[in-house]
Design a protein around this motif. Structure first.
Motif, PDB file in Angstrom:
ATOM      1  N   LEU A 202     -13.009  10.748  10.764  1.00 51.59           N
ATOM      2  CA  LEU A 202     -12.162  10.221   9.698  1.00 51.59           C
ATOM      3  C   LEU A 202     -12.288  11.072   8.434  1.00 51.59           C
ATOM      4  CD1 LEU A 202     -12.725   6.377  10.126  1.00 51.59           C
ATOM      5  CD2 LEU A 202     -10.635   7.673  10.620  1.00 51.59           C
ATOM      6  N   TRP A 203     -13.503  11.545   8.155  1.00 47.73           N
ATOM      7  CA  TRP A 203     -13.705  12.423   7.001  1.00 47.73           C
ATOM      8  C   TRP A 203     -12.940  13.730   7.188  1.00 47.73           C
ATOM      9  CZ3 TRP A 203     -15.689  17.342   6.572  1.00 47.73           C
ATOM     10  CH2 TRP A 203     -15.984  17.783   5.277  1.00 47.73           C
ATOM     11  N   GLN A 204     -13.037  14.316   8.379  1.00 49.77           N
ATOM     12  CA  GLN A 204     -12.313  15.562   8.659  1.00 49.77           C
ATOM     13  C   GLN A 204     -10.808  15.350   8.556  1.00 49.77           C
ATOM     14  OE1 GLN A 204     -13.912  16.186  12.567  1.00 49.77           O
ATOM     15  NE2 GLN A 204     -15.598  17.486  11.860  1.00 49.77           N
ATOM     16  N   LEU A 205     -10.338  14.226   9.085  1.00 49.67           N
ATOM     17  CA  LEU A 205      -8.910  13.928   9.065  1.00 49.67           C
ATOM     18  C   LEU A 205      -8.418  13.749   7.634  1.00 49.67           C
ATOM     19  CD1 LEU A 205      -6.363  13.296  10.717  1.00 49.67           C
ATOM     20  CD2 LEU A 205      -7.089  10.892  10.744  1.00 49.67           C
ATOM     21  N   ARG A 206      -9.183  13.012   6.826  1.00 50.77           N
ATOM     22  CA  ARG A 206      -8.785  12.788   5.438  1.00 50.77           C
ATOM     23  C   ARG A 206      -8.754  14.097   4.658  1.00 50.77           C
ATOM     24  NH1 ARG A 206     -11.648   9.269   0.594  1.00 50.77           N
ATOM     25  NH2 ARG A 206     -13.108  11.012   0.653  1.00 50.77           N
ATOM     26  N   MET A 207      -9.799  14.918   4.815  1.00 49.99           N
ATOM     27  CA  MET A 207      -9.849  16.205   4.131  1.00 49.99           C
ATOM     28  C   MET A 207      -8.664  17.075   4.535  1.00 49.99           C
ATOM     29  SD  MET A 207     -12.236  17.372   1.960  1.00 49.99           S
ATOM     30  CE  MET A 207     -12.689  19.060   2.415  1.00 49.99           C
ATOM     31  N   ALA A 208      -8.438  17.196   5.830  1.00 54.15           N
ATOM     32  CA  ALA A 208      -7.401  18.096   6.319  1.00 54.15           C
ATOM     33  C   ALA A 208      -6.007  17.650   5.882  1.00 54.15           C
ATOM     34  CB  ALA A 208      -7.465  18.191   7.842  1.00 54.15           C
ATOM     35  N   LEU A 209      -5.735  16.360   6.003  1.00 56.48           N
ATOM     36  CA  LEU A 209      -4.406  15.867   5.652  1.00 56.48           C
ATOM     37  C   LEU A 209      -4.180  15.927   4.141  1.00 56.48           C
ATOM     38  CD1 LEU A 209      -1.776  14.685   6.598  1.00 56.48           C
ATOM     39  CD2 LEU A 209      -2.820  12.404   6.549  1.00 56.48           C
ATOM     40  N   GLY A 210      -5.179  15.512   3.363  1.00 57.12           N
ATOM     41  CA  GLY A 210      -5.031  15.519   1.904  1.00 57.12           C
ATOM     42  C   GLY A 210      -4.850  16.912   1.350  1.00 57.12           C
ATOM     43  N   VAL A 211      -5.701  17.834   1.761  1.00 56.76           N
ATOM     44  CA  VAL A 211      -5.609  19.205   1.265  1.00 56.76           C
ATOM     45  C   VAL A 211      -4.326  19.872   1.749  1.00 56.76           C
ATOM     46  CG1 VAL A 211      -6.674  21.498   1.365  1.00 56.76           C
ATOM     47  CG2 VAL A 211      -8.093  19.480   1.007  1.00 56.76           C
ATOM     48  N   VAL A 329      -6.534  16.183  -8.765  1.00 55.14           N
ATOM     49  CA  VAL A 329      -7.377  14.992  -8.635  1.00 55.14           C
ATOM     50  C   VAL A 329      -6.540  13.718  -8.623  1.00 55.14           C
ATOM     51  CG1 VAL A 329      -9.451  16.046  -9.602  1.00 55.14           C
ATOM     52  CG2 VAL A 329      -7.824  14.920 -11.132  1.00 55.14           C
ATOM     53  N   THR A 330      -5.412  13.725  -9.325  1.00 53.26           N
ATOM     54  CA  THR A 330      -4.542  12.543  -9.299  1.00 53.26           C
ATOM     55  C   THR A 330      -3.956  12.352  -7.910  1.00 53.26           C
ATOM     56  OG1 THR A 330      -3.972  12.813 -11.639  1.00 53.26           O
ATOM     57  CG2 THR A 330      -2.502  11.458 -10.298  1.00 53.26           C
ATOM     58  N   PHE A 331      -3.485  13.448  -7.324  1.00 53.72           N
ATOM     59  CA  PHE A 331      -2.996  13.368  -5.948  1.00 53.72           C
ATOM     60  C   PHE A 331      -4.112  12.907  -5.014  1.00 53.72           C
ATOM     61  CE2 PHE A 331      -2.438  15.025  -1.708  1.00 53.72           C
ATOM     62  CZ  PHE A 331      -1.115  14.730  -1.423  1.00 53.72           C
ATOM     63  N   GLY A 332      -5.299  13.488  -5.170  1.00 57.72           N
ATOM     64  CA  GLY A 332      -6.422  13.117  -4.320  1.00 57.72           C
ATOM     65  C   GLY A 332      -6.797  11.661  -4.460  1.00 57.72           C
ATOM     66  N   LEU A 333      -6.759  11.148  -5.684  1.00 53.18           N
ATOM     67  CA  LEU A 333      -7.107   9.746  -5.932  1.00 53.18           C
ATOM     68  C   LEU A 333      -6.129   8.810  -5.226  1.00 53.18           C
ATOM     69  CD1 LEU A 333      -9.011   7.861  -7.627  1.00 53.18           C
ATOM     70  CD2 LEU A 333      -7.209   7.865  -9.362  1.00 53.18           C
ATOM     71  N   VAL A 334      -4.840   9.082  -5.386  1.00 49.89           N
ATOM     72  CA  VAL A 334      -3.823   8.235  -4.753  1.00 49.89           C
ATOM     73  C   VAL A 334      -3.909   8.346  -3.233  1.00 49.89           C
ATOM     74  CG1 VAL A 334      -1.336   7.874  -4.483  1.00 49.89           C
ATOM     75  CG2 VAL A 334      -2.288   8.392  -6.743  1.00 49.89           C
ATOM     76  N   PHE A 335      -4.051   9.583  -2.738  1.00 51.00           N
ATOM     77  CA  PHE A 335      -4.134   9.781  -1.291  1.00 51.00           C
ATOM     78  C   PHE A 335      -5.356   9.081  -0.716  1.00 51.00           C
ATOM     79  CE2 PHE A 335      -5.882  12.105   2.317  1.00 51.00           C
ATOM     80  CZ  PHE A 335      -4.820  12.040   3.202  1.00 51.00           C
ATOM     81  N   ALA A 336      -6.501   9.176  -1.393  1.00 49.28           N
ATOM     82  CA  ALA A 336      -7.727   8.541  -0.897  1.00 49.28           C
ATOM     83  C   ALA A 336      -7.560   7.028  -0.785  1.00 49.28           C
ATOM     84  CB  ALA A 336      -8.898   8.880  -1.815  1.00 49.28           C
ATOM     85  N   ALA A 337      -6.896   6.434  -1.770  1.00 50.89           N
ATOM     86  CA  ALA A 337      -6.692   4.984  -1.752  1.00 50.89           C
ATOM     87  C   ALA A 337      -5.781   4.573  -0.595  1.00 50.89           C
ATOM     88  CB  ALA A 337      -6.095   4.534  -3.086  1.00 50.89           C
ATOM     89  N   ILE A 338      -4.698   5.325  -0.395  1.00 52.71           N
ATOM     90  CA  ILE A 338      -3.766   5.012   0.692  1.00 52.71           C
ATOM     91  C   ILE A 338      -4.441   5.200   2.047  1.00 52.71           C
ATOM     92  CG2 ILE A 338      -1.624   5.717   1.830  1.00 52.71           C
ATOM     93  CD1 ILE A 338      -0.556   6.482  -0.944  1.00 52.71           C
ATOM     94  N   PHE A 339      -5.153   6.305   2.194  1.00 55.17           N
ATOM     95  CA  PHE A 339      -5.833   6.582   3.459  1.00 55.17           C
ATOM     96  C   PHE A 339      -6.847   5.490   3.773  1.00 55.17           C
ATOM     97  CE2 PHE A 339      -9.037   8.479   6.181  1.00 55.17           C
ATOM     98  CZ  PHE A 339      -8.286   9.219   7.092  1.00 55.17           C
TER      99      PHE A 339
END
Length: 354
Positions: A202-211, A329-339
């Motif tokens: 899940l960590w790999q998936l979140r990193m890969a998709l977000g970046v 970081v704003t994109f990352g914050l929103v993406f992290a919450a949705i994920f």
């Protein structure tokens, strides 16, 4: 403890020993180790990167920087599976780092997300089976940095040759340091045993998709220095185990970036022009003393801004660094919450959240 052994330690460990010391002499010993360690790393980086850039061209300096970081990291952290398989995947990772950025530079935006996701996920999966050891941050830096500095034609040929040299160096270190570890674990076993609900996956998936999303957006909309957005987003998503609440790291990144940009701006104005080229190494030297994420973020600004100032001017580079960081970081914050919410719906119980 021998001084050489102290030089091999992370600053966080050395500072822990300093805190436990009862005499001034002991504290001085460990502070000296931190200072010497930092100076040696910066000096070696300058020589290593300068030599490779001189041989393979200044346009391939980004790969030289990435190889230097990989070389330092691979001494202590392996891929967690058989050395033979590790040498094969190391070659695959370098091939991705060489060719994917150049392909992404000419690919239509509609295909970028698929390319970035597939390539970046593959890099993370092959190199980062234990994210807490820091490999994720190392190889994500390399991928993002090279994506922001693609080459073509004859320069791409030279980049391929440089990657071959890097493979020989890093492969030799990997073999020398880790050949006796994980002898019974093969890469195909790692692939077979991967589970979608596992925290690492899940960590790999979140990193890969977000970046991948933030890099695609930066390239598609023509954001100047979009790799800075990628660095900021990846830094936010690189925590392991990941958390649903990314606000602490969000604010730390912003504070560190603003502080670093302001510090660079002031130093640039007060320092004689002849000393400006030293600001990058100065940031690297100070980075060797840092253990706090905010301070590391601040010091990382110096080298990046030194290069960008030559292109955008002092004020333009500083403002661009701050804006790109805020966007990332704003994109990352929103993406992290949705994920996190999607994971909570799909998998119960949810990963630990704060």
């Amino acid at each position: 403890m021998k001084f050489y052994n102290a030089l091999q330690m992370d600053p966080s460990i050395l500072k822990g020993k300093i805190a436990a010391c009862s005499t001034r002499q002991e504290k001085t010993y460990y502070w000296t180790a931190i200072a010497v360690r930092s100076a040696l790393i910066v000096a070696f980086a300058i020589v290593f990167i300068s030599v490779l850039s001189g041989v393979f061209g200044a346009d391939n300096t980004p790969l030289a920087v990435a190889l230097f970081c990989m070389m330092l990291g691979i001494r202590f952290v392996n891929f967690q599976y058989h050395i033979g398989d590790s040498l094969v995947t190391l070659a695959a990772v370098l091939a991705i780092l060489v060719f994917v950025p150049s392909i992404a530079a000419v690919l239509p935006p509609v295909f970028l997300i698929l390319l970035h996701f597939a390539a970046f996920f593959a890099v993370l999966f092959m190199t980062t089976q234990r994210p807490e050891m820091g490999n994720g941050g190392l190889y994500s830096f390399a991928y993002i940095y090279l994506t922001g500095n693609p080459v073509a034609g004859e320069a791409l040929v030279r980049r391929g040759l440089l990657a071959l040299v890097g493979y020989l160096i890093c492969g030799a270190i990997l073999f020398a340091k880790h050949r006796h570890q994980h002898k019974t674990t093969r890469f195909r076993q790692v692939v077979r045993e991967s589970e979608l609900s596992a925290p690492i996956f899940l960590w790999q998936l979140r990193m890969a998709l977000g970046v991948s999303l933030v890099l695609t957006a930066g390239q598609a909309f023509g954001v100047q220095r979009f790799m800075w957005m990628g660095f900021a987003c990846a830094s936010l998503l690189s925590e392991y185990p990941y958390r649903g609440n990314a606000f602490p790291r969000f604010w730390q990144r912003i504070v560190g970036a603003v502080a670093g940009c302001c510090g660079f701006f002031i130093f640039y104005l007060v320092m004689p022009e002849a000393l400006h080229p030293l600001m990058g190494p100065l940031g690297g030297l100070c980075l060797g003393f840092c253990t706090d994420y905010r301070y590391k973020t601040a010091m990382n600004c110096f080298g990046a801004l030194m290069l960008a100032t030559e292109i955008y001017g002092l004020t333009g580079a500083v403002m661009l660094r701050i804006v790109d960081t805020l966007l990332g970081v704003t994109f990352g914050l929103v993406f992290a919450a949705i994920f996190h919410q999607l994971v909570a719906i799909r998998f119960l119980p949810m990963p630990e959240s704060e």
